[in-house]
Design a protein around this motif. Structure first.
Motif, PDB file in Angstrom:
ATOM      1  N   TYR A 409       3.311  -1.926  12.159  1.00  0.00           N
ATOM      2  CA  TYR A 409       2.813  -0.568  11.958  1.00  0.00           C
ATOM      3  C   TYR A 409       2.911  -0.170  10.484  1.00  0.00           C
ATOM      4  O   TYR A 409       1.943   0.330   9.889  1.00  0.00           O
ATOM      5  CB  TYR A 409       3.640   0.363  12.839  1.00  0.00           C
ATOM      6  CG  TYR A 409       3.285   1.836  12.795  1.00  0.00           C
ATOM      7  CD1 TYR A 409       2.498   2.408  13.787  1.00  0.00           C
ATOM      8  CD2 TYR A 409       3.772   2.671  11.790  1.00  0.00           C
ATOM      9  CE1 TYR A 409       2.192   3.764  13.790  1.00  0.00           C
ATOM     10  CE2 TYR A 409       3.477   4.019  11.768  1.00  0.00           C
ATOM     11  CZ  TYR A 409       2.687   4.566  12.766  1.00  0.00           C
ATOM     12  OH  TYR A 409       2.390   5.902  12.752  1.00  0.00           O
ATOM     13  N   MET A 410       4.061  -0.369   9.878  1.00  0.00           N
ATOM     14  CA  MET A 410       4.256   0.023   8.486  1.00  0.00           C
ATOM     15  C   MET A 410       3.366  -0.779   7.543  1.00  0.00           C
ATOM     16  O   MET A 410       2.786  -0.226   6.603  1.00  0.00           O
ATOM     17  CB  MET A 410       5.729  -0.140   8.100  1.00  0.00           C
ATOM     18  CG  MET A 410       6.660   0.837   8.796  1.00  0.00           C
ATOM     19  SD  MET A 410       8.407   0.460   8.502  1.00  0.00           S
ATOM     20  CE  MET A 410       8.502   0.617   6.718  1.00  0.00           C
ATOM     21  N   ARG A 411       3.273  -2.087   7.799  1.00  0.00           N
ATOM     22  CA  ARG A 411       2.397  -2.911   6.955  1.00  0.00           C
ATOM     23  C   ARG A 411       0.977  -2.369   6.970  1.00  0.00           C
ATOM     24  O   ARG A 411       0.320  -2.259   5.942  1.00  0.00           O
ATOM     25  CB  ARG A 411       2.386  -4.355   7.468  1.00  0.00           C
ATOM     26  CG  ARG A 411       3.499  -5.227   6.954  1.00  0.00           C
ATOM     27  CD  ARG A 411       3.130  -6.701   7.063  1.00  0.00           C
ATOM     28  NE  ARG A 411       2.704  -7.095   8.389  1.00  0.00           N
ATOM     29  CZ  ARG A 411       3.439  -7.777   9.256  1.00  0.00           C
ATOM     30  NH1 ARG A 411       4.662  -8.117   8.935  1.00  0.00           N
ATOM     31  NH2 ARG A 411       2.969  -8.110  10.444  1.00  0.00           N
ATOM     32  N   GLY A 412       0.502  -2.037   8.178  1.00  0.00           N
ATOM     33  CA  GLY A 412      -0.864  -1.557   8.308  1.00  0.00           C
ATOM     34  C   GLY A 412      -1.082  -0.205   7.671  1.00  0.00           C
ATOM     35  O   GLY A 412      -2.066   0.010   6.951  1.00  0.00           O
ATOM     36  N   PHE A 413      -0.175   0.718   7.913  1.00  0.00           N
ATOM     37  CA  PHE A 413      -0.380   2.065   7.401  1.00  0.00           C
ATOM     38  C   PHE A 413      -0.206   2.135   5.884  1.00  0.00           C
ATOM     39  O   PHE A 413      -0.928   2.872   5.202  1.00  0.00           O
ATOM     40  CB  PHE A 413       0.557   3.046   8.101  1.00  0.00           C
ATOM     41  CG  PHE A 413      -0.007   3.558   9.403  1.00  0.00           C
ATOM     42  CD1 PHE A 413      -0.918   4.594   9.411  1.00  0.00           C
ATOM     43  CD2 PHE A 413       0.356   2.983  10.607  1.00  0.00           C
ATOM     44  CE1 PHE A 413      -1.457   5.062  10.604  1.00  0.00           C
ATOM     45  CE2 PHE A 413      -0.167   3.443  11.806  1.00  0.00           C
ATOM     46  CZ  PHE A 413      -1.079   4.486  11.805  1.00  0.00           C
ATOM     47  N   ILE A 414       0.742   1.414   5.345  1.00  0.00           N
ATOM     48  CA  ILE A 414       0.878   1.400   3.883  1.00  0.00           C
ATOM     49  C   ILE A 414      -0.362   0.765   3.260  1.00  0.00           C
ATOM     50  O   ILE A 414      -0.855   1.215   2.215  1.00  0.00           O
ATOM     51  CB  ILE A 414       2.163   0.660   3.466  1.00  0.00           C
ATOM     52  CG1 ILE A 414       3.397   1.461   3.901  1.00  0.00           C
ATOM     53  CG2 ILE A 414       2.203   0.441   1.945  1.00  0.00           C
ATOM     54  CD1 ILE A 414       4.720   0.766   3.658  1.00  0.00           C
ATOM     55  N   GLY A 415      -0.902  -0.255   3.924  1.00  0.00           N
ATOM     56  CA  GLY A 415      -2.152  -0.840   3.464  1.00  0.00           C
ATOM     57  C   GLY A 415      -3.294   0.158   3.500  1.00  0.00           C
ATOM     58  O   GLY A 415      -4.155   0.180   2.614  1.00  0.00           O
ATOM     59  N   THR A 470      14.621  -4.128   6.632  1.00  0.00           N
ATOM     60  CA  THR A 470      14.612  -5.336   5.808  1.00  0.00           C
ATOM     61  C   THR A 470      13.252  -5.548   5.174  1.00  0.00           C
ATOM     62  O   THR A 470      13.141  -5.880   3.982  1.00  0.00           O
ATOM     63  CB  THR A 470      14.990  -6.555   6.659  1.00  0.00           C
ATOM     64  OG1 THR A 470      16.281  -6.327   7.251  1.00  0.00           O
ATOM     65  CG2 THR A 470      15.028  -7.814   5.822  1.00  0.00           C
ATOM     66  N   TRP A 471      12.179  -5.336   5.974  1.00  0.00           N
ATOM     67  CA  TRP A 471      10.833  -5.494   5.434  1.00  0.00           C
ATOM     68  C   TRP A 471      10.547  -4.464   4.341  1.00  0.00           C
ATOM     69  O   TRP A 471      10.039  -4.799   3.271  1.00  0.00           O
ATOM     70  CB  TRP A 471       9.798  -5.348   6.548  1.00  0.00           C
ATOM     71  CG  TRP A 471       8.399  -5.482   6.016  1.00  0.00           C
ATOM     72  CD1 TRP A 471       7.690  -6.622   5.848  1.00  0.00           C
ATOM     73  CD2 TRP A 471       7.568  -4.412   5.541  1.00  0.00           C
ATOM     74  NE1 TRP A 471       6.452  -6.341   5.296  1.00  0.00           N
ATOM     75  CE2 TRP A 471       6.354  -4.998   5.096  1.00  0.00           C
ATOM     76  CE3 TRP A 471       7.727  -3.034   5.447  1.00  0.00           C
ATOM     77  CZ2 TRP A 471       5.309  -4.234   4.568  1.00  0.00           C
ATOM     78  CZ3 TRP A 471       6.688  -2.271   4.920  1.00  0.00           C
ATOM     79  CH2 TRP A 471       5.502  -2.879   4.493  1.00  0.00           C
TER      80      TRP A 471
END
Length: 499
Positions: A409-415, A470-471
């Motif tokens: 979720y975070m990877r996608g939204f920050i992208g 961690t990510w």
């Protein structure tokens, strides 16, 4: 993805028309980025709020807020309260150290009005003042920007009892005096002030649906409330906007020339797409945007409510005087946006119906929200103040710590924020919700959004970093390239699972 009655090929074309993105962008496949792809002055952080994290509700001079009374009356998750929450009142040094270890560049938190000024007015509480000074100083010592919200829903119960709180214009004077105390005591170190968190949710949930304090309802949508009236949500919205404008005027005239900080307002924003391409659904979608966002942002940008709201509300909605309109217009240095998900809107006779979309479409939704603010409201500075994924606490620490879905979720939204930046959106920062597993206002302790797990069975409420922490730490400390689509999902799997 709902079935719109279109063949699969036409459905895909329709999806692309809605998003204005390529298929690969919609599903986050093959998009790589790092912290260095964002401007140096773009800030990444995380947040909590006073009632949800501090605990100690009656300690060191603090008096009850409306949330203390609401939870003690048993309205959240069978009687759960924020009496302990994460015990942030006593564990703030430990938590700030954890923020520094994670690599946070900023921390967003709120001040408890009744901890600083018991009973809503009168002298400052020395113990409350000391706590917030200590917290702010600790953040600055570790190089973390404090971003402070003045009001996160916890009104002094004494003001609610005395004159009905936000229903009465008397609240304007008390709020400005409270804001003045905060600016005066903390403004030499706090550069970012938000007057209200989710200002649009207070009238909707507190005075229309009755799901939050003070639990008043309109006759259409109420949750078995015994008090309320159809005009109350509009009166409350009006008074909160005027309170914001008055506090912002005070800050800009008295404090900004010396402290050089910034003041803004926060709204919850969904991304709405029409359920079909019919005129009725297109108009309903715009109506949803106007009622969720325009109701509060239009007065700040244009000095008045959207025409559709004035038309639909009729005599229920107050009018701004010429002086109030001028005071509102431009009364912000930035806008804060809380965004979690997107939805489809279908026209109905009473209110727009919203159907939640799948996660991959949601990621594209944040890009659209930011571009909407750019195109409709003149591209003001915007901070993403809250963005996060809810998971259900199941009692298994190992499963809680391995929150792979939140990482995705975070990877996608920050992208998607990066996409908006590259398209010219004036976005200034991104904050996850939340830093810890806090007491959730609608879900109590059953819901978790945190980067860090809080062990509620441990008397010391020990914190443990999840995979998402961690990510995020790796990203913030510039340890390599992040791929939005990394993981086991293939292009084929995504197409078949989401179309």
């Amino acid at each position: 993805m709902p079935n719109l009655g279109l063949p699969r090929g036409q459905l895909l074309i329709f999806l692309l028309q809605l998003t204005s993105l390529s298929v690969l962008q919609v599903y986050g496949i093959g998009i790589n980025y790092s912290r260095d792809d964002f401007p140096a002055d773009f800030v990444f952080g995380s947040g909590t709020s006073a009632y949800q994290v501090e605990g100690a509700p009656f300690e060191d001079g603090k008096t009850p807020s409306t949330w203390d009374i609401f939870t003690h009356d048993g309205y959240v998750n069978n009687g759960e309260t924020g009496d302990i929450a994460c015990d942030g009142y006593h564990k703030y040094k430990e938590d700030v150290k954890l923020m520094a270890d994670t690599g946070l560049e900023a921390y967003r938190f709120s001040i408890s009005w009744t901890r600083l000024i018991p009973n809503g007015r009168g002298p400052i509480n020395p113990k409350g003042l000391q706590f917030y000074n200590n917290l702010i100083n600790e953040l600055i010592t570790w190089g973390i920007q404090p971003h402070v919200t003045l009001f996160h829903g916890d009104l002094p119960q004494s003001l609610e009892d005395e004159y009905g709180g936000w229903l009465d214009k008397k609240i304007l004077k008390d709020f400005v005096v409270y804001a003045d105390a905060c600016f005066r005591e903390f403004g030499d170190r706090v550069m970012h002030w938000t007057t209200f968190n989710e200002i649009n949710m207070l009238p909707m949930l507190g005075y229309d649906a009755g799901m939050m304090p003070p639990r008043r309802c309109s006759s259409f949508y109420g949750m078995n409330c015994t008090q309320g009236a159809l005009d109350e949500p509009y009166r409350v919205a009006h008074n909160t906007l005027l309170a914001h404008a008055s506090a912002a005027k005070l800050y800009k005239q008295k404090y900004k020339p010396v402290q050089h900080g910034f003041i803004g307002l926060n709204v919850l924003a969904f991304w709405f797409s029409p359920y079909t391409i019919t005129t009725e659904d297109l108009l309903a979608t715009q109506r949803a945007n106007d009622f969720y966002v325009g109701w509060f942002v239009n007065p700040l940008v244009k000095g008045d409510y959207p025409d559709v709201i004035k038309k639909n509300a009729g005599k229920k909605i107050p009018s701004f005087t010429k002086t109030e309109s001028l005071r509102l217009k431009g009364s912000f240095d930035f806008l804060g946006v809380n965004h979690y998900a997107s939805g489809y809107v279908k026209d109905q006779t009473i209110n727009p119906a919203v159907e939640t979309r799948d996660l991959m479409a949601d990621m594209a939704g944040l890009t659209h929200v930011l571009e909407y603010f750019k195109d409709v409201y003149g591209n003001p500075p915007v901070y993403i103040h809250e963005n996060g994924l809810r998971t259900v606490r199941n009692g298994s620490m190992s499963e809680e710590l391995n929150d792979a879905a939140r990482v995705k979720y975070m990877r996608g939204f920050i992208g998607s924020v990066l996409d908006a930046l590259r398209n010219g959106a004036n976005t200034k920062g991104y904050f996850t919700w939340s830093f810890l597993d806090v007491f959730e206002l609608l879900g109590g302790y059953d819901s978790a959004y945190g980067l860090h797990y809080v062990d509620l069975n441990d008397k010391d409420l020990k914190r443990y970093p999840k995979s998402s922490a961690t990510w995020y730490s790796s990203f913030l400390k510039k340890r390599g390239i992040q791929s939005v689509g990394q993981g086991k999902d293939s292009v084929s799997e995504l197409f078949h699972s989401h179309l």
